[in-house]
Motif scaffolding. Structure first.
Motif, short mmCIF file in Angstrom:
data_model
loop_
_atom_site.label_atom_id
_atom_site.label_comp_id
_atom_site.label_asym_id
_atom_site.label_seq_id
_atom_site.Cartn_x
_atom_site.Cartn_y
_atom_site.Cartn_z
N GLY A 1 -1.91 12.17 -41.29
CA GLY A 1 -3.31 11.91 -41.64
C GLY A 1 -4.26 12.42 -40.57
O GLY A 1 -5.27 13.05 -40.87
N TRP A 2 -3.93 12.15 -39.30
CA TRP A 2 -4.80 12.61 -38.21
C TRP A 2 -4.92 14.14 -38.24
O TRP A 2 -6.00 14.70 -38.13
N GLY A 3 -3.80 14.81 -38.41
CA GLY A 3 -3.80 16.27 -38.46
C GLY A 3 -4.59 16.82 -39.65
O GLY A 3 -5.11 17.92 -39.60
N GLU A 4 -4.69 16.04 -40.71
CA GLU A 4 -5.41 16.46 -41.91
C GLU A 4 -6.86 15.97 -41.91
O GLU A 4 -7.57 16.15 -42.89
N GLY A 5 -7.27 15.30 -40.86
CA GLY A 5 -8.66 14.84 -40.77
C GLY A 5 -8.91 13.44 -41.30
O GLY A 5 -10.05 13.05 -41.50
N ARG A 6 -7.84 12.67 -41.50
CA ARG A 6 -7.98 11.30 -42.00
C ARG A 6 -7.54 10.31 -40.92
O ARG A 6 -6.61 10.57 -40.19
N ASP A 7 -8.23 9.18 -40.84
CA ASP A 7 -7.81 8.10 -39.95
C ASP A 7 -7.02 7.09 -40.77
O ASP A 7 -7.58 6.29 -41.51
N VAL A 8 -5.70 7.16 -40.65
CA VAL A 8 -4.83 6.24 -41.37
C VAL A 8 -4.58 5.03 -40.47
O VAL A 8 -3.97 5.15 -39.41
N ILE A 9 -5.08 3.90 -40.90
CA ILE A 9 -4.96 2.67 -40.12
C ILE A 9 -3.87 1.82 -40.75
O ILE A 9 -3.95 1.49 -41.95
N VAL A 10 -2.85 1.49 -39.97
CA VAL A 10 -1.77 0.66 -40.48
C VAL A 10 -1.67 -0.60 -39.63
O VAL A 10 -1.99 -0.57 -38.44
N TYR B 1 4.96 11.02 -26.86
CA TYR B 1 5.49 12.01 -27.80
C TYR B 1 4.37 12.61 -28.65
O TYR B 1 4.35 13.81 -28.91
N PHE B 2 3.45 11.76 -29.11
CA PHE B 2 2.28 12.23 -29.84
C PHE B 2 1.03 11.84 -29.07
O PHE B 2 0.94 10.75 -28.51
N VAL B 3 0.05 12.75 -29.05
CA VAL B 3 -1.26 12.45 -28.48
C VAL B 3 -2.28 12.99 -29.48
O VAL B 3 -2.24 14.18 -29.82
N PHE B 4 -3.18 12.14 -29.94
CA PHE B 4 -4.22 12.53 -30.90
C PHE B 4 -5.51 12.77 -30.12
O PHE B 4 -5.98 11.88 -29.41
N ALA B 5 -6.09 13.96 -30.26
CA ALA B 5 -7.28 14.27 -29.48
C ALA B 5 -8.05 15.43 -30.09
O ALA B 5 -7.56 16.10 -31.01
N HIS B 6 -9.24 15.68 -29.54
CA HIS B 6 -10.09 16.79 -29.96
C HIS B 6 -10.08 17.94 -28.94
O HIS B 6 -10.74 18.95 -29.16
N LEU B 7 -9.36 17.77 -27.82
CA LEU B 7 -9.36 18.79 -26.78
C LEU B 7 -8.06 18.74 -25.99
O LEU B 7 -7.64 17.69 -25.50
N GLY B 8 -7.42 19.91 -25.89
CA GLY B 8 -6.19 20.00 -25.12
C GLY B 8 -6.02 21.38 -24.50
O GLY B 8 -6.52 22.38 -25.04
N PHE B 9 -5.33 21.43 -23.39
CA PHE B 9 -5.09 22.66 -22.64
C PHE B 9 -3.58 22.83 -22.52
O PHE B 9 -2.93 22.08 -21.79
N THR C 1 -7.19 24.27 -26.97
CA THR C 1 -7.30 23.82 -28.36
C THR C 1 -8.49 22.88 -28.49
O THR C 1 -8.54 21.84 -27.83
N ILE C 2 -9.43 23.26 -29.34
CA ILE C 2 -10.61 22.45 -29.62
C ILE C 2 -10.55 22.05 -31.08
O ILE C 2 -10.37 22.88 -31.95
N GLY C 3 -10.71 20.77 -31.34
CA GLY C 3 -10.68 20.27 -32.71
C GLY C 3 -9.60 19.22 -32.88
O GLY C 3 -8.68 19.10 -32.06
N ARG C 4 -9.71 18.48 -33.91
CA ARG C 4 -8.80 17.36 -34.20
C ARG C 4 -7.36 17.87 -34.28
O ARG C 4 -7.02 18.64 -35.17
N THR C 5 -6.53 17.43 -33.33
CA THR C 5 -5.17 17.96 -33.20
C THR C 5 -4.19 16.84 -32.87
O THR C 5 -4.52 15.92 -32.12
N VAL C 6 -3.00 16.95 -33.43
CA VAL C 6 -1.88 16.11 -33.02
C VAL C 6 -1.07 16.94 -32.04
O VAL C 6 -0.43 17.91 -32.42
N PHE C 7 -1.12 16.59 -30.76
CA PHE C 7 -0.30 17.25 -29.75
C PHE C 7 1.04 16.52 -29.72
O PHE C 7 1.07 15.28 -29.75
N ASP C 8 2.15 17.27 -29.70
CA ASP C 8 3.45 16.60 -29.67
C ASP C 8 4.37 17.26 -28.67
O ASP C 8 4.10 18.35 -28.18
#
Length: 193
Positions: free
Chosen positions: A124-133, A153-161, A76-83
């Motif tokens: 937000g991350w999955g939709e391309g937004r950086d939501v800072i709380v 449980y969640f990992v935010f990244a641009h590359l996963g195998f 997987t290449i691109g902004r992704t929420v891995f869970d």
């Protein structure tokens, strides 16, 4: 029974370098026989993936597994929420003050009140937004990728195998895999659907 997966996620790869790193790792995995070059319908996360190759047994622990086994790899290449798949996230920790925010109520259900600010971070991350709380404990703002999720449980990244239905990956293989990712920090995420 369900399908199991293990994901090696590169949490340091930028959007710009993810494609090159993925190509390098794919070439290494094919050359070493860990996966086959011809893509087939062998993964759940995409139409086609790379089936396990003749060298795959060398990188997994086969204890308790029937031989032969068959699995697939999705890159997987691109902004992704891995869970982690099933269940709910249990807690999240602030990187600044180390306060842990429990996300489950006394009945082990996701607490709407505790989860609400983090729902926007994840979606937000999955939709391309950086939501800072801000951290509920210390009030300092936290970037989406800096929160520490219980059990990753969640990992935010641009590359996963994503290794679908593979026996457990050997630690030495994961370490070598990381070296092929320019020694970036990686997370091994395990889950089930």
């Amino acid at each position: 029974m369900g399908d199991r997966f293990q994901a090696i996620v590169d949490v340091q790869a930028s959007a710009q370098e993810a494609g090159t790193l993925a190509a390098d790792v794919r070439s290494w995995l094919i050359a070493s026989g860990v996966v086959s070059a011809e893509r087939t319908d062998c993964v759940l996360s995409a139409d086609l993936g790379y089936p396990s190759g003749p060298g795959a047994d060398a990188v997994v622990g086969l204890s308790g597994w029937s031989v032969p086994w068959q699995g697939g790899l999705d890159i997987t290449i691109g902004r992704t929420v891995f869970d982690a798949g099933q269940g709910d996230p249990m807690a999240v920790t602030c990187p600044h003050c180390s306060a842990t925010i429990d996300l489950l109520d006394e009945d082990f259900e996701l607490s709407d009140e505790a989860w609400e600010p983090f729902r926007e971070v994840v979606h937000g991350w999955g939709e391309g937004r950086d939501v800072i709380v801000p951290c509920p404990a210390c009030g300092r703002p936290v970037e989406p990728t800096f929160w520490k999720w219980a059990d990753d449980y969640f990992v935010f990244a641009h590359l996963g195998f994503m290794f679908w239905n593979w026996p457990p990956l050997r630690p030495e293989f994961v370490a070598e895999f990381t070296r092929h990712l320019a020694d970036h920090r990686t997370v091994l995420l395990e889950g089930k659907l």
